[in-house]
Structures are given as structure tokens and as C-alpha cells.
Design a protein around this motif. Structure first.
Motif, PDB file in Angstrom:
ATOM      1  N   CYS A   1       0.854  -1.190   0.000  1.00 54.98           N
ATOM      2  CA  CYS A   1       0.000   0.000   0.000  1.00 54.98           C
ATOM      3  C   CYS A   1       0.888   1.237   0.000  1.00 54.98           C
ATOM      4  N   TYR A   2       0.388   2.294  -0.635  1.00 52.37           N
ATOM      5  CA  TYR A   2       1.200   3.515  -0.769  1.00 52.37           C
ATOM      6  C   TYR A   2       0.641   4.607   0.130  1.00 52.37           C
ATOM      7  N   GLY A   3       1.528   5.203   0.943  1.00 51.12           N
ATOM      8  CA  GLY A   3       1.119   6.289   1.825  1.00 51.12           C
ATOM      9  C   GLY A   3       2.130   6.481   2.935  1.00 51.12           C
ATOM     10  N   LYS A   4       1.788   7.389   3.856  1.00 51.22           N
ATOM     11  CA  LYS A   4       2.674   7.640   4.993  1.00 51.22           C
ATOM     12  C   LYS A   4       2.491   6.574   6.067  1.00 51.22           C
ATOM     13  N   GLN A   5       1.262   6.131   6.243  1.00 47.42           N
ATOM     14  CA  GLN A   5       0.954   5.056   7.191  1.00 47.42           C
ATOM     15  C   GLN A   5      -0.294   4.345   6.689  1.00 47.42           C
ATOM     16  N   CYS A   6      -0.155   3.110   6.274  1.00 45.41           N
ATOM     17  CA  CYS A   6      -1.296   2.392   5.691  1.00 45.41           C
ATOM     18  C   CYS A   6      -1.149   0.892   5.918  1.00 45.41           C
ATOM     19  N   THR A   7      -2.253   0.211   5.724  1.00 48.88           N
ATOM     20  CA  THR A   7      -2.290  -1.252   5.775  1.00 48.88           C
ATOM     21  C   THR A   7      -3.174  -1.727   4.636  1.00 48.88           C
ATOM     22  N   PRO A   8      -2.734  -2.706   3.843  1.00 45.53           N
ATOM     23  CA  PRO A   8      -3.568  -3.180   2.726  1.00 45.53           C
ATOM     24  C   PRO A   8      -4.877  -3.794   3.209  1.00 45.53           C
ATOM     25  N   THR A   9      -5.854  -3.792   2.332  1.00 44.35           N
ATOM     26  CA  THR A   9      -7.125  -4.453   2.619  1.00 44.35           C
ATOM     27  C   THR A   9      -6.919  -5.967   2.601  1.00 44.35           C
ATOM     28  N   MET A  10      -7.413  -6.649   3.623  1.00 46.41           N
ATOM     29  CA  MET A  10      -7.271  -8.107   3.686  1.00 46.41           C
ATOM     30  C   MET A  10      -8.413  -8.774   2.913  1.00 46.41           C
ATOM     31  N   PRO A  11      -8.104  -9.619   1.931  1.00 50.28           N
ATOM     32  CA  PRO A  11      -9.163 -10.311   1.183  1.00 50.28           C
ATOM     33  C   PRO A  11      -9.975 -11.218   2.095  1.00 50.28           C
ATOM     34  N   ALA A  12     -11.234 -11.428   1.729  1.00 43.76           N
ATOM     35  CA  ALA A  12     -12.096 -12.318   2.508  1.00 43.76           C
ATOM     36  C   ALA A  12     -11.681 -13.761   2.296  1.00 43.76           C
ATOM     37  N   LEU A  13     -11.683 -14.536   3.363  1.00 42.73           N
ATOM     38  CA  LEU A  13     -11.363 -15.961   3.306  1.00 42.73           C
ATOM     39  C   LEU A  13     -12.588 -16.723   3.796  1.00 42.73           C
ATOM     40  N   ASP A  14     -13.448 -17.117   2.855  1.00 43.36           N
ATOM     41  CA  ASP A  14     -14.701 -17.782   3.210  1.00 43.36           C
ATOM     42  C   ASP A  14     -14.595 -19.282   3.043  1.00 43.36           C
ATOM     43  N   GLY A  15     -14.628 -20.033   4.135  1.00 44.95           N
ATOM     44  CA  GLY A  15     -14.656 -21.486   4.081  1.00 44.95           C
ATOM     45  C   GLY A  15     -13.342 -22.085   3.608  1.00 44.95           C
ATOM     46  N   ALA A  16     -13.326 -23.381   3.489  1.00 38.37           N
ATOM     47  CA  ALA A  16     -12.131 -24.103   3.043  1.00 38.37           C
ATOM     48  C   ALA A  16     -12.233 -24.404   1.565  1.00 38.37           C
ATOM     49  N   ALA A  17     -11.077 -24.582   0.934  1.00 32.85           N
ATOM     50  CA  ALA A  17     -11.069 -24.881  -0.499  1.00 32.85           C
ATOM     51  C   ALA A  17     -11.797 -26.190  -0.765  1.00 32.85           C
ATOM     52  N   GLY A  18     -12.571 -26.189  -1.843  1.00 39.38           N
ATOM     53  CA  GLY A  18     -13.316 -27.396  -2.198  1.00 39.38           C
ATOM     54  C   GLY A  18     -14.626 -27.527  -1.437  1.00 39.38           C
ATOM     55  N   THR A  19     -14.886 -26.608  -0.500  1.00 44.46           N
ATOM     56  CA  THR A  19     -16.137 -26.638   0.248  1.00 44.46           C
ATOM     57  C   THR A  19     -16.996 -25.493  -0.228  1.00 44.46           C
ATOM     58  N   ALA A  20     -18.144 -25.841  -0.815  1.00 47.54           N
ATOM     59  CA  ALA A  20     -19.019 -24.804  -1.343  1.00 47.54           C
ATOM     60  C   ALA A  20     -20.026 -24.376  -0.291  1.00 47.54           C
ATOM     61  N   SER A  21     -20.301 -23.085  -0.237  1.00 50.86           N
ATOM     62  CA  SER A  21     -21.341 -22.590   0.666  1.00 50.86           C
ATOM     63  C   SER A  21     -22.668 -22.574  -0.059  1.00 50.86           C
ATOM     64  N   THR A  22     -23.777 -22.646   0.674  1.00 55.11           N
ATOM     65  CA  THR A  22     -25.101 -22.687   0.067  1.00 55.11           C
ATOM     66  C   THR A  22     -25.891 -21.455   0.445  1.00 55.11           C
ATOM     67  N   SER A  23     -26.845 -21.036  -0.472  1.00 61.27           N
ATOM     68  CA  SER A  23     -27.658 -19.859  -0.195  1.00 61.27           C
ATOM     69  C   SER A  23     -28.767 -20.148   0.793  1.00 61.27           C
TER      70      SER A  23
END
Length: 220
Positions: A151-173
Motif C-alpha cells: 500500500c502507498y502512503g505515509k501510514q497504511c495497511t492493505p485491505t485483507m481479502p475475505a477468506l470464506d470457508g475451506a477450499a473445495g467446500t461450497a457454501s449454500t444460499s
């Protein structure tokens, strides 16, 4: 014995009862078991989680305005600098310090004099928080299944991507219907049937009463 008129009235009443109760029987019929247990729509698995579980690296590059310039999965690279170039990021280094001073035109040109803004380099493990890198991008060695952020700036932290569930595990609506939730509909269908029978009997009795009264009037 019933007269011809009485018999005609009884027959007419029975026919009317049959026609009037046919729609009720259709409504009272229970739903097919397939409709009651229709499968829920399945959503795709989270891309970031899949990337990390496949041993790749997720890269985030964020501008001074907080806009995500890069937010993608990249094959594992030998260094942080190589990871950036593998993702297609154009980097510019300061000729004196050899530090990265611009990425994809952010800023438009490397500052001639340090103004407090610079590209800040972070790393993170799956499910963890961003940690400021203690080494430069040329010396770092991105680990498989981790995240790298800038990230660019004097003081910053990048946005953390969402980590939903485990790989290969699909969520349902929506959760699939349970047997308990379908039981009331089936019970309702069962309770409607006796009422249909009672309705037929009541109409027949009315028709018989009408025939009896007609017979009495004729004798009088």
C-alpha cells in the motif's frame, strides 16, 4: 320409496357435490416429495482460499486512495519483486536506494525528495493479520499459501481479502428443507380429506330432505 322427482333431486345434488368438491381435492393433495426436498442453489467456493490451498500466493496492491490496483492469485515466486512482475505490475526503483518507488503509475513519478509517502510491504498467513516485512522485496521469499500486500502512503495497511470457508467446500444460499419442515404441509393434505367426505354427505342429506318435502307436498 322415493318418487321420480325425489330421485332426480338426489341425483342432481350428488352431481353438484362432486363438481364442487373436485377443486378442493386437488388443493388438498400433498406436494410431491421431490418438490418438498428441492436442492438449494450452490455458490462457488472462495477464490482466495482456493488459491492459498493450492500453494500459490495472493497478491494485493493498494493505491494511496485505497483502491485495489491488484487483487489476484499469483504462482509462487522466488522473491517479492518477482511476484510483482509475475502479476504484471510495472515497478520503478529509485536509482540510488534501489527501493521500489512507483508501481503502475502510483505515484506518477518517483519523488525527487522523500515526502513521507512510500510503498509499504506486508505479508500474512492464511487467517492471520498483515505483518510489516522486515526485509525488502528483493530479499523476501514468498511462502506457498501466504499473502503479500503493498500500500502507498505515509501510514497504511492493505485491505485483507475475505477468506470464506475451506477450499473445495461450497457454501449454500439456503439450508435444505428438513423432514420436520415438510411434515406440516403433508399433514395439512391429510386433514383436508375428511372434510371433503363430510361435504358430500351433507349435500346428499340436503338433497334427500328436499326430495322428502317435495313428496309430502305432492301427497297433500
Amino acid at each position: 320409496m322415493l318418487t321420480a322427482t325425489a330421485r332426480q333431486l338426489v341425483a342432481t345434488g350428488a352431481a353438484a357435490a362432486t363438481l364442487s368438491l373436485a377443486p378442493l381435492a386437488a388443493v388438498a393433495a400433498p406436494l410431491p416429495s421431490d418438490a418438498a426436498h428441492a436442492p438449494a442453489r450452490v455458490l462457488p467456493a472462495n477464490q482466495t482460499t482456493d488459491c492459498l490451498d493450492q500453494g500459490k500466493v495472493w497478491l494485493v496492491v493498494q493505491s494511496s486512495k485505497g483502491e485495489l490496483m491488484v487483487n489476484k492469485c499469483v504462482e509462487k515466486a522466488a522473491s517479492g519483486t518477482e511476484l510483482l512482475t509475475s502479476a504484471g505490475v510495472k515497478i520503478t526503483k529509485d536509482p540510488k536506494t534501489q527501493m521500489i518507488c512507483a508501481m503502475d503509475g502510483e505515484p506518477a513519478a518517483c519523488p525527487a525528495k522523500f515526502d513521507g509517502n512510500y510503498w509499504q510491504y506486508y505479508t500474512a498467513t492464511k487467517g492471520g493479520k498483515w505483518t510489516f516485512s522486515q526485509v525488502g522485496a528483493d530479499q523476501s521469499k514468498p511462502k506457498a499459501g501466504t499473502l503479500e500486500g503493498w500500500c502507498y502512503g505515509k501510514q497504511c495497511t492493505p485491505t485483507m481479502p475475505a477468506l470464506d470457508g475451506a477450499a473445495g467446500t461450497a457454501s449454500t444460499s439456503a439450508a435444505p428443507s428438513s423432514p420436520a419442515s415438510t411434515a406440516p404441509a403433508q399433514e395439512a393434505g391429510k386433514k383436508d380429506t375428511p372434510w371433503a367426505t363430510i361435504g358430500v354427505v351433507a349435500l346428499l342429506l340436503c338433497a334427500g330432505a328436499a326430495a322428502f318435502l317435495a313428496s309430502r307436498r305432492k301427497k297433500a
